[in-house]
Scaffold this active site. Structure first.
Site, short mmCIF file in Angstrom:
data_model
loop_
_atom_site.label_atom_id
_atom_site.label_comp_id
_atom_site.label_asym_id
_atom_site.label_seq_id
_atom_site.Cartn_x
_atom_site.Cartn_y
_atom_site.Cartn_z
N ASP A 1 43.53 18.55 9.53
CA ASP A 1 43.21 19.81 8.84
C ASP A 1 41.94 19.67 8.00
OD1 ASP A 1 43.65 22.45 8.27
OD2 ASP A 1 45.05 22.07 6.63
N ASN B 1 47.35 28.90 16.22
CA ASN B 1 45.89 28.95 16.23
C ASN B 1 45.34 30.04 17.16
OD1 ASN B 1 45.37 25.34 15.78
ND2 ASN B 1 45.45 26.97 14.27
C1 FPP Z 1 42.09 22.32 11.47
O1 FPP Z 1 40.95 22.68 10.76
C2 FPP Z 1 41.87 21.88 12.80
C3 FPP Z 1 42.09 22.60 13.95
C4 FPP Z 1 42.45 24.02 14.01
C5 FPP Z 1 42.03 22.04 15.26
C6 FPP Z 1 41.68 20.59 15.34
C7 FPP Z 1 40.47 20.47 16.15
C8 FPP Z 1 39.63 19.43 16.11
C9 FPP Z 1 39.85 18.24 15.29
C10 FPP Z 1 38.38 19.45 16.87
C11 FPP Z 1 38.46 19.24 18.30
C12 FPP Z 1 39.54 18.41 18.82
C13 FPP Z 1 39.46 17.81 20.00
C14 FPP Z 1 40.60 17.07 20.53
C15 FPP Z 1 38.23 17.84 20.77
P1 FPP Z 1 40.93 24.12 10.11
O2 FPP Z 1 39.98 24.93 10.89
O3 FPP Z 1 42.30 24.66 10.01
O4 FPP Z 1 40.36 23.77 8.70
P2 FPP Z 1 40.61 24.63 7.36
O5 FPP Z 1 42.02 24.34 6.94
O6 FPP Z 1 39.61 24.04 6.44
O7 FPP Z 1 40.36 26.07 7.69
#
Ligand code: FPP
Length: 246
Positions: free
Chosen positions: A22, A70
């Site tokens: 996250d 998501n």
């Molecule tokens: C959370 O950050 C992360 C995700 C929604 C998805 C995870 C994706 C990755 C780590 C990148 C790509 C992965 C691969 C396997 C290529 P957020 O957007 O919820 O962060 P926030 O809480 O700050 O909004």
């Protein structure tokens, strides 16, 4: 052979590490960029943490890469994440093969776009015979959905007369999850500071040790992983029991 750095000498290495990655969006905003910049850098953390876990001798690494919820994000962000995932699946093949990693996925995979599924299938098939760490991406994954899917499959077996309801036990449920036979996580890491489990592996984390860090996922690299493992290593896991001397 595991390659343990001096800072982890003598530490107990968790067999199965699960990660809620996250903080990509917040990290990007802090840097004055759009959220997708955070996802791009988050993919670099995925690469580094995967390589390091394989090096340390971790047996299974489960990464929460895209949750069932998501899909509710803006279309542009979802499309970007799918493109990033597809690119990752193609570009990581060489690294996966060189490190003897067996690649798998859990979740409602059928909901992913066809081009992503194609690359996913190919990476899974290509690495099927590998004998090292299992890298499992949770994609379109939700633990409640996983349990609902398991209950439905069990009910079908009962209806078909292949299963006696009186014989249903914990093993029956575990055996119908997306990764039947996988050991439960020993350590669950959550980056980004929020102290919640967000519908991730609810059945499997009953006795898992939790590690929450304020570090955002794009900045969670090798040294941060070592910190989490060291802390885990010092914990006294009793699984509801007491130690003999008590
Ligand atoms: C959370 O950050 C992360 C995700 C929604 C998805 C995870 C994706 C990755 C780590 C990148 C790509 C992965 C691969 C396997 C290529 P957020 O957007 O919820 O962060 P926030 O809480 O700050 O909004």
């Amino acid at each position: 052979m595991a390659d343990i750095p001096a800072s982890l000498a003598g530490a107990r290495i968790p067999g199965h590490i699960a990660v809620i990655m996250d903080g990509n969006g917040r990290w990007a905003k802090q840097q004055g960029h759009r959220r997708i910049f955070g996802h791009e850098n988050g993919a670099e953390s995925v690469r580094e943490i995967t390589r390091e876990c394989a090096r340390l001798g971790v047996k299974r690494l489960t990464l929460y890469a895209f949750s069932a919820d998501n899909w509710k994000r803006p279309d542009r962000e979802v499309a970007f994440l799918m493109r990033l995932l597809r690119r990752y699946l193609v570009e990581e093949r060489r690294e996966i093969m060189e490190n003897n990693i067996r690649f798998t996925a859990i979740g409602r995979i059928h909901n992913l776009p066809e081009d992503v599924r194609r690359e996913l299938d190919q990476t899974i098939a290509m690495s099927r015979q590998n004998t090292g760490m299992v890298l499992c991406l949770a994609l379109s994954y939700g633990a409640r959905q996983e349990l609902a899917d398991a209950v439905r499959a069990i009910a079908e077996e009962v209806r078909a007369g292949r299963l006696d309801p009186a014989a249903i036990d914990e093993g029956t449920i575990s055996g119908h999850l997306y990764a039947p036979g996988a050991e439960d996580p020993d350590l669950l890491i959550r980056t980004g500071g929020d102290v919640r489990v967000s519908n991730f592996l609810l059945w499997q984390i009953s006795y898992t040790e939790l590690w929450v860090t304020p570090v955002m996922w794009p900045e969670f690299r090798r040294e941060r992983l070592h910190e989490a493992i060291l802390d885990y290593s010092r914990r006294d896991r009793r699984f509801g029991q007491i130690r003999e001397a008590e």
